[in-house]
Scaffold this motif. Structure first.
Motif, PDB file in Angstrom:
ATOM      1  N   PHE A 109       0.871  -1.176   0.000  1.00 33.29           N
ATOM      2  CA  PHE A 109       0.000   0.000   0.000  1.00 33.29           C
ATOM      3  C   PHE A 109       0.912   1.231   0.000  1.00 33.29           C
ATOM      4  O   PHE A 109       1.598   1.496   0.987  1.00 33.29           O
ATOM      5  CB  PHE A 109      -0.899  -0.003   1.230  1.00 33.29           C
ATOM      6  N   VAL A 110       0.936   1.946  -1.103  1.00 32.54           N
ATOM      7  CA  VAL A 110       1.877   3.060  -1.256  1.00 32.54           C
ATOM      8  C   VAL A 110       1.109   4.378  -1.395  1.00 32.54           C
ATOM      9  O   VAL A 110       0.308   4.546  -2.321  1.00 32.54           O
ATOM     10  CB  VAL A 110       2.781   2.842  -2.489  1.00 32.54           C
ATOM     11  N   ARG A 111       1.328   5.265  -0.427  1.00 32.41           N
ATOM     12  CA  ARG A 111       0.689   6.593  -0.428  1.00 32.41           C
ATOM     13  C   ARG A 111      -0.843   6.487  -0.510  1.00 32.41           C
ATOM     14  O   ARG A 111      -1.507   7.327  -1.105  1.00 32.41           O
ATOM     15  CB  ARG A 111       1.209   7.463  -1.570  1.00 32.41           C
ATOM     16  N   CYS A 112      -1.404   5.456   0.086  1.00 30.75           N
ATOM     17  CA  CYS A 112      -2.857   5.262   0.040  1.00 30.75           C
ATOM     18  C   CYS A 112      -3.552   5.954   1.206  1.00 30.75           C
ATOM     19  O   CYS A 112      -2.968   6.179   2.263  1.00 30.75           O
ATOM     20  CB  CYS A 112      -3.189   3.766   0.069  1.00 30.75           C
ATOM     21  N   ASN A 113      -4.820   6.276   1.005  1.00 27.77           N
ATOM     22  CA  ASN A 113      -5.646   6.821   2.066  1.00 27.77           C
ATOM     23  C   ASN A 113      -6.412   5.659   2.708  1.00 27.77           C
ATOM     24  O   ASN A 113      -7.324   5.093   2.102  1.00 27.77           O
ATOM     25  CB  ASN A 113      -6.628   7.862   1.509  1.00 27.77           C
ATOM     26  N   LEU A 114      -6.005   5.303   3.933  1.00 31.86           N
ATOM     27  CA  LEU A 114      -6.627   4.198   4.659  1.00 31.86           C
ATOM     28  C   LEU A 114      -7.395   4.702   5.882  1.00 31.86           C
ATOM     29  O   LEU A 114      -7.743   3.925   6.770  1.00 31.86           O
ATOM     30  CB  LEU A 114      -5.555   3.200   5.117  1.00 31.86           C
ATOM     31  N   SER A 115      -7.687   5.984   5.912  1.00 30.53           N
ATOM     32  CA  SER A 115      -8.319   6.585   7.086  1.00 30.53           C
ATOM     33  C   SER A 115      -9.634   5.891   7.428  1.00 30.53           C
ATOM     34  O   SER A 115     -10.493   5.682   6.565  1.00 30.53           O
ATOM     35  CB  SER A 115      -8.593   8.074   6.834  1.00 30.53           C
ATOM     36  N   ARG A 116      -9.736   5.487   8.697  1.00 28.85           N
ATOM     37  CA  ARG A 116     -10.949   4.863   9.256  1.00 28.85           C
ATOM     38  C   ARG A 116     -11.340   3.566   8.533  1.00 28.85           C
ATOM     39  O   ARG A 116     -12.478   3.110   8.640  1.00 28.85           O
ATOM     40  CB  ARG A 116     -12.124   5.853   9.261  1.00 28.85           C
ATOM     41  N   ALA A 117     -10.423   2.968   7.811  1.00 29.01           N
ATOM     42  CA  ALA A 117     -10.683   1.664   7.180  1.00 29.01           C
ATOM     43  C   ALA A 117     -10.539   0.559   8.222  1.00 29.01           C
ATOM     44  O   ALA A 117      -9.800   0.693   9.201  1.00 29.01           O
ATOM     45  CB  ALA A 117      -9.713   1.422   6.029  1.00 29.01           C
ATOM     46  N   SER A 118     -11.249  -0.535   8.021  1.00 30.77           N
ATOM     47  CA  SER A 118     -11.161  -1.672   8.934  1.00 30.77           C
ATOM     48  C   SER A 118     -10.459  -2.842   8.262  1.00 30.77           C
ATOM     49  O   SER A 118     -10.930  -3.361   7.241  1.00 30.77           O
ATOM     50  CB  SER A 118     -12.565  -2.105   9.382  1.00 30.77           C
ATOM     51  N   PHE A 119      -9.341  -3.249   8.854  1.00 28.94           N
ATOM     52  CA  PHE A 119      -8.607  -4.447   8.436  1.00 28.94           C
ATOM     53  C   PHE A 119      -8.712  -5.515   9.518  1.00 28.94           C
ATOM     54  O   PHE A 119      -7.852  -6.384   9.626  1.00 28.94           O
ATOM     55  CB  PHE A 119      -7.139  -4.106   8.188  1.00 28.94           C
ATOM     56  N   ASN A 120      -9.753  -5.470  10.322  1.00 25.41           N
ATOM     57  CA  ASN A 120      -9.884  -6.402  11.439  1.00 25.41           C
ATOM     58  C   ASN A 120      -9.837  -7.856  10.964  1.00 25.41           C
ATOM     59  O   ASN A 120     -10.575  -8.255  10.063  1.00 25.41           O
ATOM     60  CB  ASN A 120     -11.193  -6.156  12.188  1.00 25.41           C
ATOM     61  N   GLY A 121      -8.949  -8.630  11.564  1.00 21.10           N
ATOM     62  CA  GLY A 121      -8.832 -10.043  11.225  1.00 21.10           C
ATOM     63  C   GLY A 121      -8.238 -10.322   9.860  1.00 21.10           C
ATOM     64  O   GLY A 121      -8.209 -11.470   9.416  1.00 21.10           O
ATOM     65  N   ALA A 122      -7.727  -9.293   9.177  1.00 22.26           N
ATOM     66  CA  ALA A 122      -7.160  -9.484   7.835  1.00 22.26           C
ATOM     67  C   ALA A 122      -5.796 -10.165   7.916  1.00 22.26           C
ATOM     68  O   ALA A 122      -5.071 -10.071   8.912  1.00 22.26           O
ATOM     69  CB  ALA A 122      -7.029  -8.148   7.123  1.00 22.26           C
ATOM     70  N   GLN A 123      -5.438 -10.857   6.841  1.00 23.83           N
ATOM     71  CA  GLN A 123      -4.128 -11.489   6.718  1.00 23.83           C
ATOM     72  C   GLN A 123      -3.219 -10.540   5.946  1.00 23.83           C
ATOM     73  O   GLN A 123      -3.399 -10.313   4.750  1.00 23.83           O
ATOM     74  CB  GLN A 123      -4.248 -12.826   5.983  1.00 23.83           C
ATOM     75  N   LEU A 124      -2.231  -9.967   6.649  1.00 24.98           N
ATOM     76  CA  LEU A 124      -1.361  -8.954   6.060  1.00 24.98           C
ATOM     77  C   LEU A 124       0.114  -9.305   6.302  1.00 24.98           C
ATOM     78  O   LEU A 124       0.952  -8.422   6.442  1.00 24.98           O
ATOM     79  CB  LEU A 124      -1.689  -7.578   6.656  1.00 24.98           C
ATOM     80  N   GLU A 125       0.429 -10.593   6.322  1.00 24.90           N
ATOM     81  CA  GLU A 125       1.811 -11.005   6.510  1.00 24.90           C
ATOM     82  C   GLU A 125       2.690 -10.464   5.383  1.00 24.90           C
ATOM     83  O   GLU A 125       2.317 -10.524   4.204  1.00 24.90           O
ATOM     84  CB  GLU A 125       1.932 -12.536   6.557  1.00 24.90           C
ATOM     85  N   GLU A 126       3.834  -9.879   5.769  1.00 26.87           N
ATOM     86  CA  GLU A 126       4.820  -9.343   4.829  1.00 26.87           C
ATOM     87  C   GLU A 126       4.233  -8.218   3.966  1.00 26.87           C
ATOM     88  O   GLU A 126       4.778  -7.888   2.902  1.00 26.87           O
ATOM     89  CB  GLU A 126       5.389 -10.445   3.942  1.00 26.87           C
ATOM     90  N   ALA A 127       3.132  -7.621   4.406  1.00 27.64           N
ATOM     91  CA  ALA A 127       2.578  -6.475   3.675  1.00 27.64           C
ATOM     92  C   ALA A 127       3.430  -5.239   3.949  1.00 27.64           C
ATOM     93  O   ALA A 127       4.155  -5.166   4.946  1.00 27.64           O
ATOM     94  CB  ALA A 127       1.136  -6.218   4.101  1.00 27.64           C
ATOM     95  N   GLY A 128       3.327  -4.261   3.048  1.00 22.92           N
ATOM     96  CA  GLY A 128       4.059  -3.019   3.216  1.00 22.92           C
ATOM     97  C   GLY A 128       3.122  -1.821   3.148  1.00 22.92           C
ATOM     98  O   GLY A 128       2.221  -1.785   2.300  1.00 22.92           O
ATOM     99  N   PHE A 129       3.328  -0.876   4.052  1.00 22.73           N
ATOM    100  CA  PHE A 129       2.549   0.358   4.065  1.00 22.73           C
ATOM    101  C   PHE A 129       3.550   1.513   4.002  1.00 22.73           C
ATOM    102  O   PHE A 129       4.302   1.746   4.944  1.00 22.73           O
ATOM    103  CB  PHE A 129       1.707   0.461   5.333  1.00 22.73           C
ATOM    104  N   VAL A 130       3.568   2.218   2.881  1.00 18.01           N
ATOM    105  CA  VAL A 130       4.559   3.276   2.673  1.00 18.01           C
ATOM    106  C   VAL A 130       3.862   4.622   2.536  1.00 18.01           C
ATOM    107  O   VAL A 130       3.057   4.837   1.623  1.00 18.01           O
ATOM    108  CB  VAL A 130       5.405   2.993   1.412  1.00 18.01           C
TER     109      VAL A 130
END
Length: 227
Positions: A49-70
């Motif tokens: 996820f690069v320069r994304c707007n994730l404001s107030r998003a829900s990732f509850n219980g999501a699988q995000l292994e080795e994910a990147g947030f830049v």
């Protein structure tokens, strides 16, 4: 071999991400708007996820292994019980984000803002912190044992019960932090701002290293003067 698909400058819906998941591809999302989306329990391992707007998003219980947030904007987002093992968060604003019960094993938080973030019951073995603003954050009972904390600001954070044994503080702050039942045995605190820290139980600092200036400040609380 897993292929990567890139999506740029899009206002996305959950169904858009589900279609990518169904293909088995790994997504790279650049400059996309995912604000306020319910993305709970999605399989997004390895996604970027690069320069994304994730404001107030829900990732509850999501699988995000080795994910990147830049450099993402993620204020008020939620990662409750999400798996962020070996994930990397670099830059961006994650203020007031909810990481309760999340798995952050071997994850890295670098050069980002985490003011007011809640890490209650998070699993953080091997968590790496560098240049992270954690003012007013909630981090009870987390272990930072033998960790080097470089440019980490814990000002007024809730650190009750945290384990800082043998940790090394470099250009970091514990000013006015909530520290009951914390353990600092063997820690190198010379690079920490200890303003407001009270010696309520000296045994928890056994073997810790502090500077002469810090010693004078701490003993000054007891009415003693270091000459």
């Amino acid at each position: 071999m897993v292929t990567e698909t890139t999506v740029s400058n899009q206002n996305l819906r959950r169904s858009d991400l589900e279609r990518i998941v169904e293909t088995g591809e790994v997504a790279r999302l650049e400059d996309c708007d995912l604000s306020e989306l319910d993305l709970a329990r999605l399989e997004c391992s390895g996604w970027q996820f690069v320069r994304c707007n994730l404001s107030r998003a829900s990732f509850n219980g999501a699988q995000l292994e080795e994910a990147g947030f830049v450099n993402c904007r993620a204020g008020g987002s939620s990662f409750i019980d999400a798996s962020l093992q070996e994930a990397e968060i670099e830059g961006g604003d994650f203020s007031n984000t909810d990481f309760r019960g999340a798995t952050l094993t071997s994850a890295g938080l670098r050069q980002c803002k985490m003011t007011g973030a809640d890490f209650t019951d998070a699993r953080t073995l091997g968590l790496q912190l560098e240049a992270v603003l954690l003012r007013f954050a909630i981090l009870p009972k987390l272990s930072f044992r033998k960790t080097t904390l470089k440019d980490v600001d814990f000002t007024e954070a809730d650190l009750r019960g945290c384990d800082f044994r043998d940790a090394v503080f470099e250009a970091s702050s514990l000013r006015d932090a909530h520290l009951p039942e914390c353990r600092f045995e063997g820690a190198d605190l010379r690079g920490a701002d200890l303003g407001g820290v009270k010696l309520t139980d000296a045994r928890r600092f056994a073997g810790a290293v502090i500077s002469k200036r810090q010693a004078a400040d701490l003993l000054g609380q007891l009415g003693l003067t270091v000459l």
